[in-house]
Scaffold this motif. Structure first.
Motif, mmCIF file in Angstrom:
data_model
loop_
_atom_site.group_PDB
_atom_site.id
_atom_site.type_symbol
_atom_site.label_atom_id
_atom_site.label_comp_id
_atom_site.label_asym_id
_atom_site.label_seq_id
_atom_site.Cartn_x
_atom_site.Cartn_y
_atom_site.Cartn_z
ATOM 1 N N GLY A 294 -4.635 -11.275 10.724
ATOM 2 C CA GLY A 294 -3.866 -11.461 9.414
ATOM 3 C C GLY A 294 -4.634 -11.611 8.191
ATOM 4 N N ASN A 295 -5.861 -12.637 8.293
ATOM 5 C CA ASN A 295 -6.685 -12.843 7.184
ATOM 6 C C ASN A 295 -7.666 -11.575 6.808
ATOM 7 O OD1 ASN A 295 -5.817 -15.349 6.886
ATOM 8 N ND2 ASN A 295 -7.148 -16.124 8.241
ATOM 9 N N ALA A 296 -8.064 -10.871 7.882
ATOM 10 C CA ALA A 296 -8.834 -9.548 7.609
ATOM 11 C C ALA A 296 -8.173 -8.605 6.991
ATOM 12 C CB ALA A 296 -9.265 -9.024 9.122
ATOM 13 N N ALA A 297 -6.768 -8.462 7.469
ATOM 14 C CA ALA A 297 -5.936 -7.313 6.915
ATOM 15 C C ALA A 297 -5.617 -7.724 5.521
ATOM 16 C CB ALA A 297 -4.434 -7.419 7.715
ATOM 17 N N ILE A 298 -5.342 -9.020 5.078
ATOM 18 C CA ILE A 298 -5.167 -9.216 3.783
ATOM 19 C C ILE A 298 -6.239 -8.688 2.741
ATOM 20 C CG2 ILE A 298 -5.014 -11.348 2.118
ATOM 21 C CD1 ILE A 298 -3.024 -12.396 4.081
ATOM 22 N N LYS A 299 -7.785 -9.087 3.450
ATOM 23 C CA LYS A 299 -8.605 -8.719 2.751
ATOM 24 C C LYS A 299 -8.780 -7.136 2.671
ATOM 25 C CE LYS A 299 -13.633 -9.428 2.803
ATOM 26 N NZ LYS A 299 -14.873 -9.750 3.322
ATOM 27 N N GLN A 300 -8.351 -6.289 3.473
ATOM 28 C CA GLN A 300 -8.527 -4.987 3.812
ATOM 29 C C GLN A 300 -7.418 -4.475 2.540
ATOM 30 O OE1 GLN A 300 -8.461 -4.336 7.885
ATOM 31 N NE2 GLN A 300 -10.467 -4.794 8.133
ATOM 32 N N MET A 301 -6.418 -5.069 2.864
ATOM 33 C CA MET A 301 -5.307 -4.831 1.832
ATOM 34 C C MET A 301 -5.418 -4.969 0.547
ATOM 35 S SD MET A 301 -2.447 -3.040 2.465
ATOM 36 C CE MET A 301 -2.273 -2.050 1.049
ATOM 37 N N SER A 302 -6.070 -6.128 -0.033
ATOM 38 C CA SER A 302 -6.551 -6.416 -1.335
ATOM 39 C C SER A 302 -7.360 -5.223 -1.853
ATOM 40 C CB SER A 302 -7.261 -7.599 -1.163
ATOM 41 O OG SER A 302 -6.223 -8.662 -0.965
ATOM 42 N N ALA A 303 -8.299 -4.923 -0.939
ATOM 43 C CA ALA A 303 -9.299 -3.770 -1.483
ATOM 44 C C ALA A 303 -8.412 -2.435 -1.814
ATOM 45 C CB ALA A 303 -10.292 -3.768 -0.243
ATOM 46 N N LEU A 304 -7.524 -2.196 -0.942
ATOM 47 C CA LEU A 304 -6.691 -0.889 -1.182
ATOM 48 C C LEU A 304 -5.874 -1.199 -2.562
ATOM 49 C CD1 LEU A 304 -5.300 -0.216 2.558
ATOM 50 C CD2 LEU A 304 -6.776 1.269 1.200
ATOM 51 N N VAL A 305 -5.307 -2.349 -2.715
ATOM 52 C CA VAL A 305 -4.976 -2.493 -4.099
ATOM 53 C C VAL A 305 -5.739 -2.371 -5.263
ATOM 54 C CG1 VAL A 305 -3.740 -4.195 -5.550
ATOM 55 C CG2 VAL A 305 -2.984 -3.827 -3.171
ATOM 56 N N LYS A 306 -6.853 -2.814 -4.864
ATOM 57 C CA LYS A 306 -7.933 -2.608 -6.085
ATOM 58 C C LYS A 306 -8.497 -1.284 -6.323
ATOM 59 C CE LYS A 306 -12.698 -4.175 -7.560
ATOM 60 N NZ LYS A 306 -13.502 -5.201 -7.099
ATOM 61 N N ALA A 307 -8.384 -0.337 -4.821
ATOM 62 C CA ALA A 307 -8.958 1.121 -5.339
ATOM 63 C C ALA A 307 -7.592 1.854 -5.841
ATOM 64 C CB ALA A 307 -9.055 1.647 -3.737
ATOM 65 N N ALA A 308 -6.334 1.454 -5.915
ATOM 66 C CA ALA A 308 -5.131 2.136 -6.148
ATOM 67 C C ALA A 308 -4.337 1.071 -6.850
ATOM 68 C CB ALA A 308 -4.409 2.854 -5.077
ATOM 69 N N PRO A 309 -4.491 0.564 -7.999
ATOM 70 C CA PRO A 309 -3.736 -0.475 -8.475
ATOM 71 C C PRO A 309 -2.414 -0.060 -9.224
ATOM 72 C CG PRO A 309 -5.448 0.220 -10.013
ATOM 73 C CD PRO A 309 -5.823 0.844 -8.772
ATOM 74 N N LYS A 310 -2.110 1.084 -9.128
ATOM 75 C CA LYS A 310 -0.890 1.659 -9.681
ATOM 76 C C LYS A 310 0.249 1.785 -8.437
ATOM 77 C CE LYS A 310 -2.379 3.051 -14.404
ATOM 78 N NZ LYS A 310 -2.100 3.966 -15.288
ATOM 79 N N ASN A 311 -0.523 1.813 -7.244
ATOM 80 C CA ASN A 311 0.482 1.962 -6.045
ATOM 81 C C ASN A 311 1.371 0.898 -5.709
ATOM 82 O OD1 ASN A 311 1.312 2.476 -3.389
ATOM 83 N ND2 ASN A 311 -0.125 3.834 -2.958
ATOM 84 N N GLN A 312 2.850 1.086 -6.151
ATOM 85 C CA GLN A 312 3.465 0.032 -6.017
ATOM 86 C C GLN A 312 3.736 -0.532 -4.367
ATOM 87 O OE1 GLN A 312 4.382 3.106 -6.668
ATOM 88 N NE2 GLN A 312 6.452 3.499 -6.763
ATOM 89 N N TYR A 313 3.480 0.405 -3.692
ATOM 90 C CA TYR A 313 3.697 0.115 -2.059
ATOM 91 C C TYR A 313 2.870 -0.645 -1.567
ATOM 92 C CZ TYR A 313 7.546 3.381 -3.031
ATOM 93 O OH TYR A 313 8.597 3.733 -3.620
ATOM 94 N N PHE A 314 1.338 -0.605 -2.093
ATOM 95 C CA PHE A 314 0.092 -1.286 -1.685
ATOM 96 C C PHE A 314 0.339 -2.602 -2.160
ATOM 97 C CE2 PHE A 314 -3.439 2.213 -1.433
ATOM 98 C CZ PHE A 314 -2.794 2.876 -0.708
ATOM 99 N N HIS A 315 0.829 -2.990 -3.320
ATOM 100 C CA HIS A 315 1.290 -4.445 -3.805
ATOM 101 C C HIS A 315 2.431 -4.866 -2.871
ATOM 102 C CE1 HIS A 315 -0.947 -4.295 -7.297
ATOM 103 N NE2 HIS A 315 -0.841 -3.281 -7.831
ATOM 104 N N GLU A 316 3.355 -4.029 -2.453
ATOM 105 C CA GLU A 316 4.410 -4.417 -1.876
ATOM 106 C C GLU A 316 3.802 -4.978 -0.326
ATOM 107 O OE1 GLU A 316 8.239 -2.675 0.796
ATOM 108 O OE2 GLU A 316 6.347 -1.532 0.034
ATOM 109 N N MET A 317 2.855 -4.332 0.102
ATOM 110 C CA MET A 317 2.397 -4.505 1.426
ATOM 111 C C MET A 317 1.423 -5.671 1.567
ATOM 112 S SD MET A 317 2.367 -3.755 4.773
ATOM 113 C CE MET A 317 3.360 -2.537 4.501
ATOM 114 N N LEU A 318 0.771 -5.938 0.424
ATOM 115 C CA LEU A 318 -0.127 -7.116 0.351
ATOM 116 C C LEU A 318 0.785 -8.403 0.315
ATOM 117 C CD1 LEU A 318 -2.785 -8.468 -0.080
ATOM 118 C CD2 LEU A 318 -2.503 -7.915 -2.422
ATOM 119 N N GLY A 319 1.989 -8.329 -0.542
ATOM 120 C CA GLY A 319 2.698 -9.196 -0.730
ATOM 121 C C GLY A 319 3.587 -9.578 0.720
ATOM 122 N N GLN A 320 3.846 -8.531 1.559
ATOM 123 C CA GLN A 320 4.420 -8.760 2.631
ATOM 124 C C GLN A 320 3.584 -9.629 3.622
ATOM 125 O OE1 GLN A 320 6.147 -5.557 4.845
ATOM 126 N NE2 GLN A 320 5.686 -6.383 6.722
#
Length: 447
Positions: A294-320
């Motif tokens: 979980g913790n590693a995935a959150i870190k990786q998902m946060s990096a994806l959000v940073k790489a594509a900040p306008k992708n709503q589904y990346f934000h959704e997945m990080l929120g989940q």
């Protein structure tokens, strides 16, 4: 995938209305805003090309790895997640959808019912009112979902009367193929996707033909492929390629489905660590999260959000991920951003409301109620917002509104006795004559 917020495997049992009670089938459905939005957007132009005015055609994702799709008499469309994974291009997936739209536009479901009545086999055919791409060319057994029942019936026939029915069914499949090509051309898309789909069916059929004398003597997929190839040759859009945005979108959807639904080694085979694309990182991150990192995935998902900040589904997945690892306050921040990027997507608003309510802060719970009321006003056929609304009101100690929301959910679930009991209970804690009290009275009159 966690608790109520899980956006990928919120599996629910759905009894399909056109199927007789004795043959009612339960489908495991996948609810995911990203995948559903893609399917809706791929379908909308094809519906318009077919002259179908139903803008909100229900489209469901079936938790089945096989390549299949089908429609039912009420007009809903079902797409196996395996169909999305195995479609090599958006064009191929659109061809599958176009074929199903062809069945709807051609009235084949009603004709299928009429044909079955003529043959005196209504009871048998009532279990196979879903017409799918694979219906006349593949299938395995009769245990499981409607897609299996459709295919199994086609392959399992033996009598002359049943073979006559299959000949009729074969003509419907060919008609849907022709319609699909027409809709693809009207929407300025290549017919090659349809050729790819039928090529897949032909390979599947050749594997299963030994089990059916009918298939050995009636090469359905081969005939259909030949007919489509002949018609496709004249298309002015034969050499047109997919829109890069559609390709990218489908890549992300495939990555998500793979990450959540396939085995870890399959994910790594398809998306090796050497693949640094956003889609590959998305798949590996979700697979790691599913495996417990979980913790590693959150870190990786946060990096994806940073790489594509306008992708709503990346934000959704990080929120989940935040929500399911016990941090609803951070989940609210990510999900609020997802909703702001896609304000017309009710699924995102729904999980945002769930996270808000889970913080146990009164202001957040009140905000959750506002979000849920907005959803229920536009999606009254879904019991989910009302179920969550009932829990939110209960947290605030508002028994009347909590019971009313629970009654709404029960009514939509077809549990009329429960809905009536809850509506009566709600009225005991609501002020007579208020809108809430009057709505509870409406439920009593309906039950």
């Amino acid at each position: 995938m966690g608790r109520t917020l899980s956006t990928i495997l919120l599996c629910i049992a759905l009894t399909l209305a056109p199927i007789g009670a004795a043959h009612a089938a339960l489908l495991k459905l996948i609810t995911d805003a990203e995948t559903e939005a893609m399917l809706r957007d791929f379908t909308a132009p094809l519906l318009k090309a077919a002259g179908i005015q139903k803008k909100n055609l229900p489209i469901y994702i079936v938790n089945d790895r096989r390549f299949n799709a089908f429609v039912i008499e009420s007009g809903a469309m079902f797409v196996n997640y395996g169909t999305i994974l195995e479609s090599q291009t958006p064009n191929a997936l659109k061809a599958v959808i176009a074929h199903e739209v062809g069945h709807l536009a051609g009235g084949h479901l009603q004709r299928l019912r009429e044909q079955s009545e003529v043959q005196g086999q209504l009871t048998a055919i009532s279990t196979v009112l879903g017409i799918g791409v694979l219906a006349a060319a593949a299938g395995r057994d009769t245990n499981g979902d409607i897609g299996r029942m459709v295919s199994a019936f086609i392959l399992g026939t033996a009598s002359v009367g049943q073979n006559a029915f299959l000949a009729y069914r074969r003509s419907e499949e060919s008609a849907a193929d022709a319609a699909a090509l027409k809709y693809l051309e009207r929407t300025k898309q290549s017919p090659d996707g349809m050729i790819d789909v039928l090529d897949t069916l032909q390979r599947n059929q050749s594997i299963r033909a030994a089990a059916s004398a009918y298939l050995r003597t009636h090469p359905l997929a081969e005939d259909r492929l030949s007919q489509v190839q002949n018609k496709a040759a004249t298309s002015p859009f034969r050499n047109k390629r997919d829109n890069p945005k559609d390709v990218r979108r489908m890549d992300f959807v495939k990555a998500k489905l793979m990450g959540f639904l396939e085995r870890s080694h399959s994910v790594l085979n398809r998306y090796p660590n050497s693949d640094k694309s956003l889609a590959a990182r998305y798949a590996r991150t979700i697979a790691g999260y599913r495996a417990g990192a979980g913790n590693a995935a959150i870190k990786q998902m946060s990096a994806l959000v940073k790489a594509a900040p306008k992708n709503q589904y990346f934000h959704e997945m990080l929120g989940q991920m935040y929500f399911e690892t016990g941090n609803p306050n951070k989940a609210v921040i990510s999900l609020k951003r997802a909703v702001s990027l896609s304000p017309n997507e009710p699924e995102l608003r729904l999980i945002y409301a769930v996270a808000l309510a889970d913080t146990d802060k009164r202001a957040n719970i009140e905000e959750a109620i506002g979000q849920l009321r907005r959803i229920s006003a536009t999606s009254r056929k879904s019991p989910r917002p009302f179920s969550i609304l009932a829990r939110a009101y209960a947290k605030l100690g508002d028994k009347g509104q909590a019971d009313l929301a629970a009654a709404e959910a029960a009514l939509l679930n077809g549990e009329t006795k429960l809905a009536r009991g809850l509506a009566k209970k709600a009225q005991q804690n609501l002020v007579k004559g208020t809108p809430a009290w009057l709505r509870s009275d409406d439920i009593l009159s309906l039950t």
